[in-house]
Scaffold this motif. Structure first.
Motif, PDB file in Angstrom:
ATOM      1  N   ALA A  71      46.977  39.615  44.099  1.00  0.00           N
ATOM      2  CA  ALA A  71      46.516  38.262  43.781  1.00  0.00           C
ATOM      3  C   ALA A  71      47.592  37.204  44.051  1.00  0.00           C
ATOM      4  O   ALA A  71      47.269  36.061  44.343  1.00  0.00           O
ATOM      5  CB  ALA A  71      46.073  38.201  42.317  1.00  0.00           C
ATOM      6  N   THR A 257      39.067  46.199  32.161  1.00  0.00           N
ATOM      7  CA  THR A 257      39.472  46.766  33.452  1.00  0.00           C
ATOM      8  C   THR A 257      40.817  46.180  33.857  1.00  0.00           C
ATOM      9  O   THR A 257      40.990  44.965  33.853  1.00  0.00           O
ATOM     10  CB  THR A 257      38.400  46.441  34.517  1.00  0.00           C
ATOM     11  N   PRO A 265      33.420  49.457  42.923  1.00  0.00           N
ATOM     12  CA  PRO A 265      33.180  48.416  41.922  1.00  0.00           C
ATOM     13  C   PRO A 265      33.196  48.996  40.506  1.00  0.00           C
ATOM     14  O   PRO A 265      32.914  50.176  40.311  1.00  0.00           O
ATOM     15  CB  PRO A 265      31.772  47.915  42.258  1.00  0.00           C
ATOM     16  N   THR A 266      33.522  48.163  39.567  1.00  0.00           N
ATOM     17  CA  THR A 266      33.429  48.543  38.168  1.00  0.00           C
ATOM     18  C   THR A 266      31.947  48.603  37.783  1.00  0.00           C
ATOM     19  O   THR A 266      31.162  47.763  38.199  1.00  0.00           O
ATOM     20  CB  THR A 266      34.169  47.510  37.306  1.00  0.00           C
ATOM     21  N   LEU A 280      32.240  43.379  29.434  1.00  0.00           N
ATOM     22  CA  LEU A 280      33.267  43.828  30.366  1.00  0.00           C
ATOM     23  C   LEU A 280      34.218  42.670  30.619  1.00  0.00           C
ATOM     24  O   LEU A 280      33.784  41.575  30.973  1.00  0.00           O
ATOM     25  CB  LEU A 280      32.644  44.265  31.709  1.00  0.00           C
ATOM     26  N   ARG A 281      35.488  42.949  30.433  1.00  0.00           N
ATOM     27  CA  ARG A 281      36.516  41.951  30.689  1.00  0.00           C
ATOM     28  C   ARG A 281      37.540  42.536  31.647  1.00  0.00           C
ATOM     29  O   ARG A 281      37.505  43.729  31.952  1.00  0.00           O
ATOM     30  CB  ARG A 281      37.220  41.567  29.360  1.00  0.00           C
ATOM     31  N   GLY A 282      38.453  41.696  32.107  1.00  0.00           N
ATOM     32  CA  GLY A 282      39.541  42.181  32.936  1.00  0.00           C
ATOM     33  C   GLY A 282      40.857  41.815  32.281  1.00  0.00           C
ATOM     34  O   GLY A 282      40.921  40.838  31.523  1.00  0.00           O
ATOM     35  N   PHE A 283      41.879  42.623  32.556  1.00  0.00           N
ATOM     36  CA  PHE A 283      43.204  42.282  32.023  1.00  0.00           C
ATOM     37  C   PHE A 283      44.193  42.129  33.157  1.00  0.00           C
ATOM     38  O   PHE A 283      44.359  43.011  33.993  1.00  0.00           O
ATOM     39  CB  PHE A 283      43.722  43.360  31.064  1.00  0.00           C
ATOM     40  N   TRP A 284      44.858  40.984  33.179  1.00  0.00           N
ATOM     41  CA  TRP A 284      45.997  40.787  34.072  1.00  0.00           C
ATOM     42  C   TRP A 284      47.084  40.140  33.234  1.00  0.00           C
ATOM     43  O   TRP A 284      46.858  39.097  32.615  1.00  0.00           O
ATOM     44  CB  TRP A 284      45.613  39.890  35.248  1.00  0.00           C
TER      45      TRP A 284
ATOM     46  N   ALA B 268      30.308  45.120  39.197  1.00  0.00           N
ATOM     47  CA  ALA B 268      31.112  43.919  39.472  1.00  0.00           C
ATOM     48  C   ALA B 268      32.330  44.335  40.283  1.00  0.00           C
ATOM     49  O   ALA B 268      32.855  45.435  40.100  1.00  0.00           O
ATOM     50  CB  ALA B 268      31.552  43.258  38.169  1.00  0.00           C
ATOM     51  N   PRO B 269      32.785  43.470  41.182  1.00  0.00           N
ATOM     52  CA  PRO B 269      33.987  43.784  41.943  1.00  0.00           C
ATOM     53  C   PRO B 269      35.195  43.764  41.013  1.00  0.00           C
ATOM     54  O   PRO B 269      35.299  42.896  40.148  1.00  0.00           O
ATOM     55  CB  PRO B 269      34.058  42.675  42.993  1.00  0.00           C
ATOM     56  N   THR B 270      36.096  44.720  41.200  1.00  0.00           N
ATOM     57  CA  THR B 270      37.191  44.909  40.249  1.00  0.00           C
ATOM     58  C   THR B 270      38.241  43.795  40.319  1.00  0.00           C
ATOM     59  O   THR B 270      38.698  43.314  39.279  1.00  0.00           O
ATOM     60  CB  THR B 270      37.834  46.285  40.486  1.00  0.00           C
ATOM     61  N   LEU B 273      37.491  40.686  38.312  1.00  0.00           N
ATOM     62  CA  LEU B 273      37.547  41.010  36.886  1.00  0.00           C
ATOM     63  C   LEU B 273      38.982  40.881  36.398  1.00  0.00           C
ATOM     64  O   LEU B 273      39.257  40.282  35.358  1.00  0.00           O
ATOM     65  CB  LEU B 273      37.087  42.455  36.638  1.00  0.00           C
ATOM     66  N   ILE B 274      39.902  41.474  37.166  1.00  0.00           N
ATOM     67  CA  ILE B 274      41.301  41.500  36.740  1.00  0.00           C
ATOM     68  C   ILE B 274      41.975  40.149  36.953  1.00  0.00           C
ATOM     69  O   ILE B 274      42.573  39.587  36.037  1.00  0.00           O
ATOM     70  CB  ILE B 274      42.083  42.589  37.504  1.00  0.00           C
ATOM     71  N   PHE B 275      41.886  39.641  38.161  1.00  0.00           N
ATOM     72  CA  PHE B 275      42.723  38.489  38.517  1.00  0.00           C
ATOM     73  C   PHE B 275      42.072  37.139  38.247  1.00  0.00           C
ATOM     74  O   PHE B 275      42.757  36.140  38.102  1.00  0.00           O
ATOM     75  CB  PHE B 275      43.152  38.592  39.980  1.00  0.00           C
ATOM     76  N   ASP B 277      39.665  36.731  35.805  1.00  0.00           N
ATOM     77  CA  ASP B 277      39.220  36.674  34.420  1.00  0.00           C
ATOM     78  C   ASP B 277      37.714  36.446  34.310  1.00  0.00           C
ATOM     79  O   ASP B 277      37.248  35.792  33.385  1.00  0.00           O
ATOM     80  CB  ASP B 277      39.982  35.566  33.680  1.00  0.00           C
ATOM     81  N   ILE B 278      36.945  36.985  35.261  1.00  0.00           N
ATOM     82  CA  ILE B 278      35.495  36.911  35.095  1.00  0.00           C
ATOM     83  C   ILE B 278      35.093  37.937  34.026  1.00  0.00           C
ATOM     84  O   ILE B 278      35.852  38.858  33.715  1.00  0.00           O
ATOM     85  CB  ILE B 278      34.724  37.155  36.412  1.00  0.00           C
ATOM     86  N   SER B 279      33.926  37.765  33.442  1.00  0.00           N
ATOM     87  CA  SER B 279      33.492  38.715  32.421  1.00  0.00           C
ATOM     88  C   SER B 279      32.017  39.030  32.615  1.00  0.00           C
ATOM     89  O   SER B 279      31.284  38.279  33.265  1.00  0.00           O
ATOM     90  CB  SER B 279      33.733  38.145  31.021  1.00  0.00           C
TER      91      SER B 279
END
Lengths: 349, 349
Positions: A71, A257, A265-266, A280-284, B268-270, B273-275, B277-279
């Motif tokens: 990213a 994720t 894909p997740t 579903l959330r993402g962590f960075w 969802a594309p990973t 999600l990570i970068f 911050d989509i949910s």
């Protein structure tokens, strides 16, 4: 090649040479990363600090950044390396936040840790516990905070609650197991099948893992593996593996994720999304760091983690110590062997 | 079969017969649903209300509940029908909330709308606008509130912002198009290819759709369809369709899943999600209804929706009017034809 060591720093008025791993174009890391020697400025501005790097690991994020798929894409040529620990060598006349000998990290968005020396504005340095052993300090910046925050920020967990996770034997997964154990949460850990499975399961259970199963066992309906109901699932894989993790979530639970090793894909089952209000959330880590208005939450986290590492409650991650000149082998291995971290140690061990 | 009509209500001391569609076992709706005639109690308790059903649609949730695959599984035998509109016929001595002639819905968790008459405690009745035409009132309970809430509760949308959605030509999707238009949001609508595509696209654009594309066009890389950046994606399909919707989300955006027509997991594309911050969240109207501490939010929503329907800003959903005795045909068609709602009208039209 010029051999550098700490005595070099005493040559005050002469410019300082430093070796640095860098890349001029993005691509296959073992092809594009080169070692060069550059000169650093011979005087420090009032706010500047000269630091001497001690050790710095190769992370998946480094690989992706060099490939150009991460990213953050620094302009080229770029100094490589996102994580590592350094000691302060010399400070500018106005520097108050650190003193020579202090152990420091550099800010999260500034790459360039695979090098001997560097000069930074004091505001880009993060002071950490001076007594934290280098094996912990070098790998302190990314995985331990990620595991800590994922366990704390997405679900209200109580002692005895379960957390389910995949790729549980990788560095982040092992941190999750240990920090969950310290915080009183149970972990259900999914890993991929492998030859030395029994040994690995024992190692993970010794670390605090409550359950360890392989994906193959989990997907085999005859095995009838019953996953525990969990408020939190941590997904570093995606695809089918994420789908299985998400099925364990109880009402209102969250799957976080943080990686996508399967390059799929997740996934999540639709009915629990709708009827059980799972999310579903993402962590960075960068997102969290950037969102902090003051440093107190960061400092508390660092103090907690340092304390647990020094007391032995968190074990060091197994590593292969590498010199900067071994960068090709180290970068190649980092992409295929995942049970030990490749870590550059700048001085001979 | 006894013919019932409103004059029947005047037979005060005699018990009241009502026709009712019910099922004794879960299964294929057109097989298991039967019409029976039952007697209602001849007197009302102080808190009770006798209502006369006017019209009630067949929804996907009805089909799933009869099949036994819905999140709510009433005990058997069960009265069928989750949605519909009724008029109050007679009230118990202590009833203050409604009076004869009022238009009402019944509480969300009480099935049994496919019938002529029913007796309810007043607390299980929801009074709606008496002047709302029956074509709107019969379909008022589920889709319009769902579309309204999905547009309001998951993203901070400003006028001119885009919402992307799939299965946009179904009842919920059409409500989304119209309510988004009223609120000033733009919609990018994905539908499945079909024979009368041009007509459908025109109908949807007349309703307020800003863009309409087919899934086939969207997946065709040569078409290079550029989806607008959106804070909100509404997914009723799952699988590949959800994956495409999620790619349109901007930083911090949310994909809300309310259906899974493809029977594939939601995807969802990973990386975003990570970068970014989509949910991913899910929407079930029951979850929202149960979470409301007081009725003011519900009342405001009903007033907004009734107003827009009466002014013509929301058009009635195209329907096929059915009598209760046509239940087999109506139930069978409801599972294969999606462009018109099957709606039971209790009295001859």
């Amino acid at each position: 090649m010029l051999k550098l060591n700490s005595s070099f720093r005493s040559l005050a008025s002469r410019s300082l040479s430093t070796r640095q791993l860098f890349y001029e174009k993005r691509g296959k890391p073992e092809k594009v990363v080169q070692l060069r020697t550059i000169e650093l400025a011979d005087t420090l501005a009032p706010e500047e600090v000269l630091i001497e790097w001690q050790a710095a690991p190769i992370n998946p994020a480094d690989i992706n950044q060099i490939q150009g798929t991460y990213a953050l894409r620094p302009s080229l040529p770029a100094a490589a390396g996102l994580e590592g620990a350094a000691r302060v060598s010399k400070i500018g006349s106005a520097v108050k936040s650190v003193k020579p000998g202090d152990q420091v990290l550099t800010s999260y968005d500034i790459p360039g840790t695979w090098t001997d020396f560097g000069i930074y504005d004091q505001k880009h340095l993060i002071k950490i516990d001076n007594d934290l052993p280098i094996e912990h300090a070098a790998l302190f910046k990314v995985n331990p905070p990620s595991a800590y925050l994922m366990l704390k920020e997405y679900a209200q967990l109580n002692k005895g609650d379960w957390v389910v996770q995949n790729c549980a034997n990788l560095a982040a997964g092992k941190q999750v197991i240990q920090i969950a154990r310290i915080l009183g949460f149970k972990t259900f850990n999914v890993i991929r099948n492998r030859e030395d499975l029994r040994e690995l399961v024992k190692e993970m259970k010794d670390m605090g893992a409550d359950e360890v199963v392989t994906e193959e066992e989990l997907y085999d309906k005859k095995k009838k593996i019953k996953m525990p109901r969990a408020k939190l699932a941590l997904n570093g894989v995606g695809g089918k593996s994420s789908l299985y993790l998400a099925t364990a979530l109880e009402r209102g639970g969250c799957m976080v994720t943080y990686g996508g090793m399967s390059r799929q894909p997740t996934q999540a089952p639709t009915a629990p999304l709708i009827f059980n209000d799972i999310s579903l959330r993402g962590f960075w880590l960068m997102t969290w760091i950037r969102a902090q208005k003051d440093v107190s939450a960061l400092q508390k986290m660092y103090a907690d983690l340092s304390g647990w590492m020094k007391s032995g409650e968190i074990a060091p991650i197994p590593m292969v110590k590498r010199s900067l000149v071994e960068h090709k082998e180290a970068l190649a291995e980092a992409q295929v062997k995942f049970d030990k971290k490749q870590v550059f140690f700048m001085k001979k061990q």
